[in-house]
Design a protein around this motif. Structure first.
Motif, PDB file in Angstrom:
ATOM      1  N   ASP A 130       0.807  -1.234   0.000  1.00 30.31           N
ATOM      2  CA  ASP A 130       0.000   0.000   0.000  1.00 30.31           C
ATOM      3  C   ASP A 130       0.834   1.276   0.000  1.00 30.31           C
ATOM      4  O   ASP A 130       0.533   2.219  -0.727  1.00 30.31           O
ATOM      5  N   THR A 131       1.868   1.326   0.819  1.00 30.20           N
ATOM      6  CA  THR A 131       2.648   2.562   0.932  1.00 30.20           C
ATOM      7  C   THR A 131       3.342   2.910  -0.376  1.00 30.20           C
ATOM      8  O   THR A 131       3.442   4.076  -0.733  1.00 30.20           O
ATOM      9  N   TYR A 132       3.808   1.900  -1.120  1.00 31.19           N
ATOM     10  CA  TYR A 132       4.430   2.144  -2.419  1.00 31.19           C
ATOM     11  C   TYR A 132       3.375   2.454  -3.467  1.00 31.19           C
ATOM     12  O   TYR A 132       3.572   3.295  -4.334  1.00 31.19           O
ATOM     13  N   ARG A 133       2.253   1.748  -3.368  1.00 31.01           N
ATOM     14  CA  ARG A 133       1.179   1.903  -4.361  1.00 31.01           C
ATOM     15  C   ARG A 133       0.649   3.334  -4.391  1.00 31.01           C
ATOM     16  O   ARG A 133       0.442   3.906  -5.452  1.00 31.01           O
ATOM     17  N   ASP A 134       0.447   3.929  -3.205  1.00 34.16           N
ATOM     18  CA  ASP A 134      -0.086   5.291  -3.153  1.00 34.16           C
ATOM     19  C   ASP A 134       0.830   6.268  -3.879  1.00 34.16           C
ATOM     20  O   ASP A 134       0.385   7.066  -4.707  1.00 34.16           O
ATOM     21  N   MET A 164       9.007   5.718  -3.962  1.00 34.96           N
ATOM     22  CA  MET A 164       8.925   5.596  -5.424  1.00 34.96           C
ATOM     23  C   MET A 164      10.021   4.659  -5.923  1.00 34.96           C
ATOM     24  O   MET A 164       9.780   3.825  -6.803  1.00 34.96           O
ATOM     25  N   GLY A 165      11.208   4.783  -5.364  1.00 37.32           N
ATOM     26  CA  GLY A 165      12.301   3.872  -5.724  1.00 37.32           C
ATOM     27  C   GLY A 165      11.946   2.431  -5.408  1.00 37.32           C
ATOM     28  O   GLY A 165      12.190   1.509  -6.206  1.00 37.32           O
ATOM     29  N   LYS A 166      11.347   2.226  -4.249  1.00 38.91           N
ATOM     30  CA  LYS A 166      10.926   0.879  -3.848  1.00 38.91           C
ATOM     31  C   LYS A 166       9.813   0.362  -4.779  1.00 38.91           C
ATOM     32  O   LYS A 166       9.804  -0.818  -5.152  1.00 38.91           O
ATOM     33  N   ALA A 167       8.884   1.215  -5.158  1.00 40.26           N
ATOM     34  CA  ALA A 167       7.797   0.812  -6.052  1.00 40.26           C
ATOM     35  C   ALA A 167       8.350   0.403  -7.415  1.00 40.26           C
ATOM     36  O   ALA A 167       7.937  -0.621  -7.990  1.00 40.26           O
ATOM     37  N   LEU A 168       9.293   1.188  -7.934  1.00 38.59           N
ATOM     38  CA  LEU A 168       9.886   0.853  -9.235  1.00 38.59           C
ATOM     39  C   LEU A 168      10.714  -0.425  -9.156  1.00 38.59           C
ATOM     40  O   LEU A 168      10.688  -1.254 -10.072  1.00 38.59           O
ATOM     41  N   ALA A 169      11.427  -0.619  -8.057  1.00 39.87           N
ATOM     42  CA  ALA A 169      12.199  -1.855  -7.868  1.00 39.87           C
ATOM     43  C   ALA A 169      11.261  -3.056  -7.772  1.00 39.87           C
ATOM     44  O   ALA A 169      11.551  -4.131  -8.324  1.00 39.87           O
ATOM     45  N   PHE A 170      10.114  -2.879  -7.105  1.00 42.37           N
ATOM     46  CA  PHE A 170       9.117  -3.936  -7.007  1.00 42.37           C
ATOM     47  C   PHE A 170       8.619  -4.327  -8.404  1.00 42.37           C
ATOM     48  O   PHE A 170       8.539  -5.510  -8.743  1.00 42.37           O
ATOM     49  N   CYS A 171       8.283  -3.301  -9.218  1.00 45.46           N
ATOM     50  CA  CYS A 171       7.802  -3.561 -10.586  1.00 45.46           C
ATOM     51  C   CYS A 171       8.873  -4.286 -11.408  1.00 45.46           C
ATOM     52  O   CYS A 171       8.567  -5.265 -12.106  1.00 45.46           O
ATOM     53  N   ALA A 172      10.115  -3.823 -11.317  1.00 42.84           N
ATOM     54  CA  ALA A 172      11.195  -4.428 -12.082  1.00 42.84           C
ATOM     55  C   ALA A 172      11.410  -5.884 -11.686  1.00 42.84           C
ATOM     56  O   ALA A 172      11.587  -6.750 -12.550  1.00 42.84           O
ATOM     57  N   SER A 173      11.348  -6.171 -10.387  1.00 46.68           N
ATOM     58  CA  SER A 173      11.566  -7.557  -9.955  1.00 46.68           C
ATOM     59  C   SER A 173      10.427  -8.464 -10.424  1.00 46.68           C
ATOM     60  O   SER A 173      10.668  -9.612 -10.824  1.00 46.68           O
ATOM     61  N   ARG A 174       9.196  -7.970 -10.389  1.00 50.21           N
ATOM     62  CA  ARG A 174       8.045  -8.766 -10.847  1.00 50.21           C
ATOM     63  C   ARG A 174       8.105  -8.998 -12.363  1.00 50.21           C
ATOM     64  O   ARG A 174       7.725 -10.050 -12.831  1.00 50.21           O
TER      65      ARG A 174
END
Length: 177
Positions: A130-134, A164-174
């Motif tokens: 949630d925190t990254y998604r927002d 935002m960095g964590k959200a982008l890293a999450f997307c890249a790993s998925r």
């Protein structure tokens, strides 16, 4: 008066035609099923559809045209069988080309690739914490700056950048998986 007689005459011819179609079906439907199964090697699931379509075509013919019913029925059924095989072949080639194009050749229909990308993005966002998604959603979909996001969520700009960095890293790993 002549119109009424003509109408009655047409009704009689149609009734005779309907009766002759019933007779034609009753006399030859079993033979036609066997012909399709044994001679054309049609799939049992397709036989009834072909028989029905054959009789529908026969019903469109004037009764005087069908002089040799077995020849007419077998030729009509054969044509329907071949048409079905041809359609199946075209559909299989189309499915194969779409699957092949989607495997990385880049020549898939643009709409299909866009739909797949949108679906994958939706899956990523739903799976994101949630925190990254927002932060991600406000940045990418509302086009807010980091300062605007910080003010909106009542957090620091540095926290927005980190999330935002964590959200982008999450997307890249998925996406790599």
């Amino acid at each position: 008066m002549a119109d009424a007689e003509e109408h009655i005459g047409r009704q009689i011819v149609e009734a005779q035609h309907s009766a002759s179609m019933d007779d034609l079906f009753r006399l030859h439907a079993g033979w036609l099923r066997t012909f399709l199964l044994r001679r054309l090697r049609a799939q049992p699931a397709d036989v009834e559809d072909i028989v029905q379509d054959t009789y529908l075509r026969a019903a469109r013919q004037p009764t005087t045209v069908i002089v040799h019913p077995k020849a007419f029925l077998s030729q009509t059924a054969t044509n329907l069988f071949r048409d079905g095989k041809r359609r199946d072949s075209v559909r299989a080639r189309h499915r194969e080309s779409v699957a092949h194009a989607g495997a990385g050749t880049g020549s898939a229909p643009p709409g299909l690739l866009e739909q797949e990308a949108a679906l994958e993005l939706e899956r990523l966002i739903v799976a994101m914490p949630d925190t990254y998604r927002d932060v991600f959603a406000l940045s990418r979909f509302r086009h807010m700056t980091n300062a605007e996001i910080a003010a909106h969520l009542d957090i620091s700009v540095k926290t927005v950048e980190w999330r935002m960095g964590k959200a982008l890293a999450f997307c890249a790993s998925r996406l790599r998986d």
